[in-house]
Design an enzyme around this catalytic site. Structure first.
Site, PDB file in Angstrom:
ATOM      1  CE1 TYR A   1      -0.909 -12.373   1.965  1.00  0.00           C
ATOM      2  CE2 TYR A   1      -0.801 -14.653   2.715  1.00  0.00           C
ATOM      3  CZ  TYR A   1      -0.190 -13.438   2.482  1.00  0.00           C
ATOM      4  OH  TYR A   1       1.153 -13.281   2.768  1.00  0.00           O
TER       5      TYR A   1
ATOM      6  CE  LYS B   1       1.579 -12.637  -0.890  1.00  0.00           C
ATOM      7  NZ  LYS B   1       2.806 -11.891  -1.150  1.00  0.00           N
TER       8      LYS B   1
HETATM    9  N1  LIG Z   1       4.792 -11.413   7.651  1.00  0.00           N
HETATM   10  C1  LIG Z   1       4.648 -12.687   7.368  1.00  0.00           C
HETATM   11  O1  LIG Z   1       4.559 -13.543   8.240  1.00  0.00           O
HETATM   12  C2  LIG Z   1       4.633 -13.106   5.927  1.00  0.00           C
HETATM   13  C3  LIG Z   1       4.647 -14.477   5.651  1.00  0.00           C
HETATM   14  C4  LIG Z   1       4.667 -14.878   4.319  1.00  0.00           C
HETATM   15  C5  LIG Z   1       4.691 -13.943   3.309  1.00  0.00           C
HETATM   16  N2  LIG Z   1       4.658 -12.619   3.595  1.00  0.00           N
HETATM   17  C6  LIG Z   1       4.710 -11.668   2.473  1.00  0.00           C
HETATM   18  O2  LIG Z   1       5.810 -10.793   2.661  1.00  0.00           O
HETATM   19  C7  LIG Z   1       5.547  -9.541   2.032  1.00  0.00           C
HETATM   20  C8  LIG Z   1       5.804  -8.410   3.006  1.00  0.00           C
HETATM   21  O3  LIG Z   1       4.978  -8.585   4.122  1.00  0.00           O
HETATM   22  P1  LIG Z   1       5.205  -7.770   5.448  1.00  0.00           P
HETATM   23  O4  LIG Z   1       4.937  -8.725   6.540  1.00  0.00           O
HETATM   24  O5  LIG Z   1       6.465  -7.022   5.409  1.00  0.00           O
HETATM   25  O6  LIG Z   1       3.963  -6.759   5.348  1.00  0.00           O
HETATM   26  P2  LIG Z   1       3.851  -5.227   5.740  1.00  0.00           P
HETATM   27  O7  LIG Z   1       2.399  -4.927   5.826  1.00  0.00           O
HETATM   28  O8  LIG Z   1       4.718  -4.911   6.876  1.00  0.00           O
HETATM   29  O9  LIG Z   1       4.452  -4.521   4.435  1.00  0.00           O
HETATM   30  C9  LIG Z   1       3.756  -4.415   3.223  1.00  0.00           C
HETATM   31  C10 LIG Z   1       4.048  -3.045   2.647  1.00  0.00           C
HETATM   32  O10 LIG Z   1       3.417  -2.945   1.374  1.00  0.00           O
HETATM   33  C11 LIG Z   1       2.922  -1.633   1.258  1.00  0.00           C
HETATM   34  N3  LIG Z   1       1.833  -1.588   0.265  1.00  0.00           N
HETATM   35  C12 LIG Z   1       0.589  -2.111   0.385  1.00  0.00           C
HETATM   36  N4  LIG Z   1      -0.132  -1.831  -0.712  1.00  0.00           N
HETATM   37  C13 LIG Z   1       0.686  -1.137  -1.556  1.00  0.00           C
HETATM   38  C14 LIG Z   1       0.495  -0.558  -2.827  1.00  0.00           C
HETATM   39  N5  LIG Z   1      -0.659  -0.661  -3.493  1.00  0.00           N
HETATM   40  N6  LIG Z   1       1.537   0.098  -3.395  1.00  0.00           N
HETATM   41  C15 LIG Z   1       2.709   0.205  -2.744  1.00  0.00           C
HETATM   42  N7  LIG Z   1       2.938  -0.316  -1.533  1.00  0.00           N
HETATM   43  C16 LIG Z   1       1.922  -0.968  -0.932  1.00  0.00           C
HETATM   44  C17 LIG Z   1       2.435  -1.280   2.649  1.00  0.00           C
HETATM   45  O11 LIG Z   1       2.313   0.132   2.797  1.00  0.00           O
HETATM   46  C18 LIG Z   1       3.493  -1.907   3.512  1.00  0.00           C
HETATM   47  O12 LIG Z   1       4.531  -1.007   3.843  1.00  0.00           O
HETATM   48  C19 LIG Z   1       4.120  -9.623   1.534  1.00  0.00           C
HETATM   49  O13 LIG Z   1       4.185  -9.953   0.159  1.00  0.00           O
HETATM   50  C20 LIG Z   1       3.523 -10.766   2.338  1.00  0.00           C
HETATM   51  O14 LIG Z   1       2.469 -11.393   1.670  1.00  0.00           O
HETATM   52  C21 LIG Z   1       4.627 -12.173   4.888  1.00  0.00           C
END
Ligand SMILES: NC(=O)c1ccc[n+]([C@@H]2O[C@H](COP(=O)([O-])OP(=O)(O)OC[C@H]3O[C@@H](n4cnc5c(N)ncnc54)[C@H](O)[C@@H]3O)[C@@H](O)[C@H]2O)c1
Length: 281
Positions: free
Chosen positions: A160, A164
């Site tokens: 991960y 990133k």
């Molecule tokens: N939640 C946190 O605390 C957090 C913190 C830092 C960064 N992030 C980043 O924020 C972003 C969103 O995270 P989130 O928490 O909403 O996650 P989430 O799992 O709720 O959403 C991710 C979405 O991406 C979709 N997805 C996955 N693989 C895919 C593919 N190959 N093609 C199309 N869609 C695809 C999934 O179906 C899902 O709906 C990510 O990039 C994550 O790394 C999240």
């Protein structure tokens, strides 16, 4: 430029991971600004439903469809659909990513590759294919969701953090190569945010409290905190920001020094030392 502060009305925005935790909030906030939307995720029905709901609620044009961001055919089909529907793409928001837990020594190569494929290749493919359209248009804005884990490793989370960190660099490379074509590319680095991706972390209240103590602002992030940063970077208000990272972490990254223990606690230690030095005067 329009009268609204962000000036995003009537722009066309493509959002990946649109039905995920952050994607949903980002999509809704763009819709509130009267931005027309192409909502992309793996589940066609959910994407369509979200597009229909937002179109109805905010009077915008919105389409939602399944697109696997790791597949060339799927991404090319998405570009064709956006071109046919809207004729252009002003904004791309790359959000779709996965997080798989495993200590490095046990991490199967297949898991490593899957994470690289979604988190890096997916962001690259979307950027390249929609970037070509933006180069033709001689304008475009990209916002890539990265994370503070791109700066310091999120341990036991497989590939991960590495992926990133690569996204942050890809964003900078896009800015350097395509700035001359009127394209801006910036990244947002969230820290702790409650979404389906992170929900399991907050089922244990002790974990939530421990995490909250690590944040200078003493609260876990909300998806709206991230959406606000994305809208700013997608808007003309950030016109001179290109190749930057906006850390949206409530002050997590400035807390390392504060987490180093001192006898009796850091604040109390400082108060006691100060009182002792005053008493000596
Ligand atoms: N939640 C946190 O605390 C957090 C913190 C830092 C960064 N992030 C980043 O924020 C972003 C969103 O995270 P989130 O928490 O909403 O996650 P989430 O799992 O709720 O959403 C991710 C979405 O991406 C979709 N997805 C996955 N693989 C895919 C593919 N190959 N093609 C199309 N869609 C695809 C999934 O179906 C899902 O709906 C990510 O990039 C994550 O790394 C999240």
């Amino acid at each position: 430029m329009s009268n609204s502060w962000l000036g995003l009305e009537n722009d066309v925005c493509v959002i990946t991971g649109a039905v995920g935790g952050m994607g949903l909030e980002i999509s809704r906030e763009f819709a509130k600004q009267k931005v027309n939307l192409a909502l992309i995720d793996l589940d066609e029905t959910k994407c369509q439903q979200l597009a229909d709901d937002l179109a109805k609620e905010y009077g915008i044009k919105a389409i939602g469809f399944a697109c696997n961001t790791t597949s060339e055919e799927s991404v090319d089909a998405a570009v064709a659909k956006v071109k046919k529907t809207f004729g252009r793409c002003d904004i791309l928001v790359n959000t779709a990513a996965i997080l798989r837990f495993c200590p490095l020594e046990d991490l199967p190569l297949s898991e490593w590759n899957t994470t690289i494929n979604v988190n890096m290749t997916g962001y690259f493919l979307m950027s390249q294919r929609f970037g070509r359209l933006m180069i033709e248009q001689k304008s475009g804005r990209m916002v890539h969701i990265s994370t503070v884990a791109s700066h310091s490793p999120e341990t036991y989370s497989g590939a991960y953090s590495s992926t990133k960190a690569a996204i942050s660099m890809l964003s900078k490379q896009i800015a350097a190569e395509w700035g001359q074509f009127g394209i801006r590319s910036n990244a947002v680095c969230p820290c702790f945010v409650k979404t389906p991706l992170s929900r399991k972390f907050y089922e244990d209240k002790a974990v939530e409290e421990g995490r909250t103590r690590m944040i200078a602002s003493r609260r876990i992030g909300e998806t709206i905190d991230i959406a606000n940063a994305v809208l700013y970077l997608a808007s003309r208000r950030s016109d001179y920001s290109n190749g930057t990272e906006l850390v949206v972490d409530g002050g997590y990254e400035v807390m390392l020094g504060d987490l180093v223990p001192r006898p009796g606690g850091r604040r109390q230690f400082a108060l006691d030392q100060h009182a002792a030095s005053q008493a000596k005067k």
